[in-house]
Design a protein around this motif. Sequence first.
Motif, PDB file in Angstrom:
ATOM      1  N   GLN A  26      74.378  66.166  -7.245  1.00  0.00           N
ATOM      2  CA  GLN A  26      73.413  65.206  -6.427  1.00  0.00           C
ATOM      3  C   GLN A  26      73.471  63.617  -6.098  1.00  0.00           C
ATOM      4  OE1 GLN A  26      69.244  65.538  -9.058  1.00  0.00           O
ATOM      5  NE2 GLN A  26      68.887  67.041  -7.868  1.00  0.00           N
ATOM      6  N   VAL A  27      73.351  63.472  -5.363  1.00  0.00           N
ATOM      7  CA  VAL A  27      73.543  61.836  -5.057  1.00  0.00           C
ATOM      8  C   VAL A  27      72.247  60.492  -5.602  1.00  0.00           C
ATOM      9  CG1 VAL A  27      74.110  60.414  -3.557  1.00  0.00           C
ATOM     10  CG2 VAL A  27      75.702  62.466  -4.283  1.00  0.00           C
ATOM     11  N   VAL A  28      72.692  59.459  -5.891  1.00  0.00           N
ATOM     12  CA  VAL A  28      71.186  58.787  -5.565  1.00  0.00           C
ATOM     13  C   VAL A  28      71.268  57.134  -4.866  1.00  0.00           C
ATOM     14  CG1 VAL A  28      69.623  57.326  -7.104  1.00  0.00           C
ATOM     15  CG2 VAL A  28      70.212  58.949  -8.239  1.00  0.00           C
ATOM     16  N   VAL A  29      70.354  57.161  -3.677  1.00  0.00           N
ATOM     17  CA  VAL A  29      71.040  57.064  -2.497  1.00  0.00           C
ATOM     18  C   VAL A  29      69.762  55.231  -3.209  1.00  0.00           C
ATOM     19  CG1 VAL A  29      70.572  55.873  -0.494  1.00  0.00           C
ATOM     20  CG2 VAL A  29      71.807  57.962  -1.457  1.00  0.00           C
ATOM     21  N   ASP A  30      70.212  54.053  -3.130  1.00  0.00           N
ATOM     22  CA  ASP A  30      69.959  52.477  -2.809  1.00  0.00           C
ATOM     23  C   ASP A  30      68.890  52.575  -1.406  1.00  0.00           C
ATOM     24  OD1 ASP A  30      69.317  52.453  -5.818  1.00  0.00           O
ATOM     25  OD2 ASP A  30      70.707  51.025  -5.400  1.00  0.00           O
ATOM     26  N   VAL A  31      67.523  52.617  -1.202  1.00  0.00           N
ATOM     27  CA  VAL A  31      67.508  52.928   0.272  1.00  0.00           C
ATOM     28  C   VAL A  31      66.915  51.295   0.976  1.00  0.00           C
ATOM     29  CG1 VAL A  31      65.373  53.574   1.906  1.00  0.00           C
ATOM     30  CG2 VAL A  31      66.244  54.985  -0.035  1.00  0.00           C
ATOM     31  N   HIS A  32      67.710  51.119   1.690  1.00  0.00           N
ATOM     32  CA  HIS A  32      67.521  50.110   2.804  1.00  0.00           C
ATOM     33  C   HIS A  32      66.330  50.269   3.754  1.00  0.00           C
ATOM     34  CE1 HIS A  32      72.291  48.470   1.703  1.00  0.00           C
ATOM     35  NE2 HIS A  32      71.520  48.347   1.083  1.00  0.00           N
ATOM     36  N   GLY A  70      80.707  66.460 -10.156  1.00  0.00           N
ATOM     37  CA  GLY A  70      81.307  67.831  -9.537  1.00  0.00           C
ATOM     38  C   GLY A  70      80.752  67.633  -7.955  1.00  0.00           C
ATOM     39  N   VAL A  71      80.783  66.370  -7.812  1.00  0.00           N
ATOM     40  CA  VAL A  71      80.529  65.962  -6.439  1.00  0.00           C
ATOM     41  C   VAL A  71      81.707  65.101  -5.858  1.00  0.00           C
ATOM     42  CG1 VAL A  71      79.306  64.001  -4.462  1.00  0.00           C
ATOM     43  CG2 VAL A  71      77.703  65.455  -6.128  1.00  0.00           C
ATOM     44  N   ASP A  72      82.251  65.184  -4.635  1.00  0.00           N
ATOM     45  CA  ASP A  72      83.304  64.504  -3.274  1.00  0.00           C
ATOM     46  C   ASP A  72      83.213  63.879  -3.025  1.00  0.00           C
ATOM     47  OD1 ASP A  72      84.745  65.408  -6.499  1.00  0.00           O
ATOM     48  OD2 ASP A  72      85.166  67.602  -4.740  1.00  0.00           O
ATOM     49  N   GLY A  73      84.012  62.688  -2.687  1.00  0.00           N
ATOM     50  CA  GLY A  73      83.811  62.029  -1.281  1.00  0.00           C
ATOM     51  C   GLY A  73      82.336  60.800  -1.184  1.00  0.00           C
ATOM     52  N   PHE A  74      81.676  61.015  -2.209  1.00  0.00           N
ATOM     53  CA  PHE A  74      81.125  59.767  -2.201  1.00  0.00           C
ATOM     54  C   PHE A  74      81.189  59.101  -3.232  1.00  0.00           C
ATOM     55  CE2 PHE A  74      78.735  62.573   0.007  1.00  0.00           C
ATOM     56  CZ  PHE A  74      78.342  62.342   1.164  1.00  0.00           C
ATOM     57  N   GLU A  75      81.263  57.050  -3.520  1.00  0.00           N
ATOM     58  CA  GLU A  75      81.522  56.625  -4.518  1.00  0.00           C
ATOM     59  C   GLU A  75      80.022  55.384  -4.414  1.00  0.00           C
ATOM     60  OE1 GLU A  75      84.987  54.072  -1.974  1.00  0.00           O
ATOM     61  OE2 GLU A  75      85.037  55.385  -3.979  1.00  0.00           O
ATOM     62  N   PRO A  76      79.810  54.548  -5.394  1.00  0.00           N
ATOM     63  CA  PRO A  76      78.906  53.588  -4.964  1.00  0.00           C
ATOM     64  C   PRO A  76      79.539  52.410  -4.072  1.00  0.00           C
ATOM     65  CG  PRO A  76      79.426  54.385  -7.683  1.00  0.00           C
ATOM     66  CD  PRO A  76      80.253  55.215  -7.202  1.00  0.00           C
ATOM     67  N   GLY A  77      77.867  52.414  -3.407  1.00  0.00           N
ATOM     68  CA  GLY A  77      77.893  51.287  -2.616  1.00  0.00           C
ATOM     69  C   GLY A  77      78.890  51.779  -1.297  1.00  0.00           C
ATOM     70  N   GLN A  78      78.653  52.799  -1.012  1.00  0.00           N
ATOM     71  CA  GLN A  78      78.959  53.664   0.266  1.00  0.00           C
ATOM     72  C   GLN A  78      77.342  53.776   1.077  1.00  0.00           C
ATOM     73  OE1 GLN A  78      80.632  57.223   0.130  1.00  0.00           O
ATOM     74  NE2 GLN A  78      80.792  57.224   2.209  1.00  0.00           N
ATOM     75  N   ARG A  79      78.012  52.729   2.820  1.00  0.00           N
ATOM     76  CA  ARG A  79      76.505  53.918   2.821  1.00  0.00           C
ATOM     77  C   ARG A  79      76.252  54.926   3.453  1.00  0.00           C
ATOM     78  NH1 ARG A  79      77.059  50.323   7.252  1.00  0.00           N
ATOM     79  NH2 ARG A  79      75.620  48.095   6.388  1.00  0.00           N
ATOM     80  N   VAL A 127      73.598  64.309   1.934  1.00  0.00           N
ATOM     81  CA  VAL A 127      74.379  63.193   2.082  1.00  0.00           C
ATOM     82  C   VAL A 127      75.426  63.331   2.987  1.00  0.00           C
ATOM     83  CG1 VAL A 127      74.588  60.742   1.102  1.00  0.00           C
ATOM     84  CG2 VAL A 127      73.293  62.388  -0.193  1.00  0.00           C
ATOM     85  N   TYR A 128      75.479  62.128   4.540  1.00  0.00           N
ATOM     86  CA  TYR A 128      76.500  61.992   5.232  1.00  0.00           C
ATOM     87  C   TYR A 128      77.270  60.816   5.312  1.00  0.00           C
ATOM     88  CZ  TYR A 128      74.984  66.571   7.150  1.00  0.00           C
ATOM     89  OH  TYR A 128      74.807  67.947   7.174  1.00  0.00           O
ATOM     90  N   ALA A 129      78.124  60.175   5.175  1.00  0.00           N
ATOM     91  CA  ALA A 129      78.605  59.281   5.285  1.00  0.00           C
ATOM     92  C   ALA A 129      78.192  58.477   6.577  1.00  0.00           C
ATOM     93  CB  ALA A 129      79.947  58.870   5.111  1.00  0.00           C
TER      94      ALA A 129
END
Length: 339
Positions: A26-32, A70-79, A127-129
Motif C-alpha cells: 500500500q501507499v499513503v498519499v497526502d491529498v492536495h 514490498g512497494v517499489d517505484g514510489f518515494e515520499p514527496g512524489q506527486r 497509484v500513478y506518478a
Amino acid sequence: MRAVVYDAPRSFAVTDVPRPVADPGQVVVDVHLAGLCGTDLHLHEGGFFATFPLTPGHESVGVVREVGAGVDGFEPGQRVVVDNASACGRCRECTRGRPLFCKAFLSLGVNAPGGFAESLVSPAHKVYAAGDLADDVAVFAEPLACAVHGMDILQLRPGADVLLVGSGTTGQLLAQLLVHGGAGRVTVAAPTAFKLELAESFGVDRVVQITRDAESTRQTLHELAPDGFDVAVDATGAVSVVDMLPELVAIDGTVFVYGMCDADDRVAWSPYDIFRRQLTVRGSFAQVNCMDRSLALLRSGRVRTAGLITHRFALGEYADALTAISDPTCLKAVVTPAD
C-alpha cells in the motif's frame, strides 16, 4: 488528521480520524486536491453502493507520505494521482474479463475511505506518478478515465454524427474524446452559455443552447438533425433527456447513456421502435484500468482542462462544495484538504 465522515446518508461531519498507515503493498498519499462530481451527490443520499461510515472523494491527487513493504517505484514527496477503483482479479466476473463488475470491487470514496481527507491509503498498483502534471490538471485523471471507458463501450464509427447533451465536466471531457476519436461532427447541447463556449474552445463542431424544459429541448434537438444523429449521448443524468434519446437517432443509430440517473428513474421507450429501426442502446459505468490512458491524454494536451475548475473549497467547507455542484455557475468544484 481531518476528514469528511458520513455515519449515514445525508449525515456527515468534518472530524478528526486516525491517519492511515501503509500496510504491505500500500501507499499513503497526502491529498492536495480532490474533485467533486455528481456521484458525490448520489453518495450523499446513500446511493451508488455507498458503504457507511464513509469518507467520500474518488478523484484525488497528492504526494506520497508513506510506502508499505514490498512497494517499489514510489518515494515520499512524489506527486501522484490515485485510481480509486480496484478489482480482485479472482472472482467470476474478473476471470471473464469484466473487472468492472468484480464481486469484491473496491472503490475509494464509495465503499472505502477516499480523498476528502488529509490523507488516504491506496493499493500501490492503483497509484500513478504525476510529477509532470500540475494538480489542477492531474485531478481530472479519474473523470477522464471514466470517459476513456465510455469510448471503449461506445465503439464509435469513424465519421459518425454525434449529439452530446450536457456540458458539465464529464460532458466536456467526453466531447473532446469524441472530437479526437473519429466523429465526423460533434454537437454539444446544454443550457449554460459559458460552458458551451468552453466546449467550443475545446474543438467541438457545433454548440446549441437549450432550455431545461423537456418539450422545448425535444423540438430544438429534432431540428438540429431531422433525419437523426448516428449517436445521441446523455451526459446530464436527467431522465427527461434520456427519455428522448431514441427519437433523436437515425436508423441503426446508438443511444448512449453516460450520465448517472437515479436508481428509481424510468423512461418510456418503445421496444418496437428499437426493434424496427435496429437501434443500439449502450451504458457506461465508471471505469477500471483506464487510468494510464487517461494520463497519456492529459500529457499529450489533446484533452484540455483549463477553465474547468470554477469553485474551490477547504475541507471544512464540504457542505458548501456539495451545494455548489448543483449550481449552474459551477463547472468543477474541488476540495483542498490541507487548507
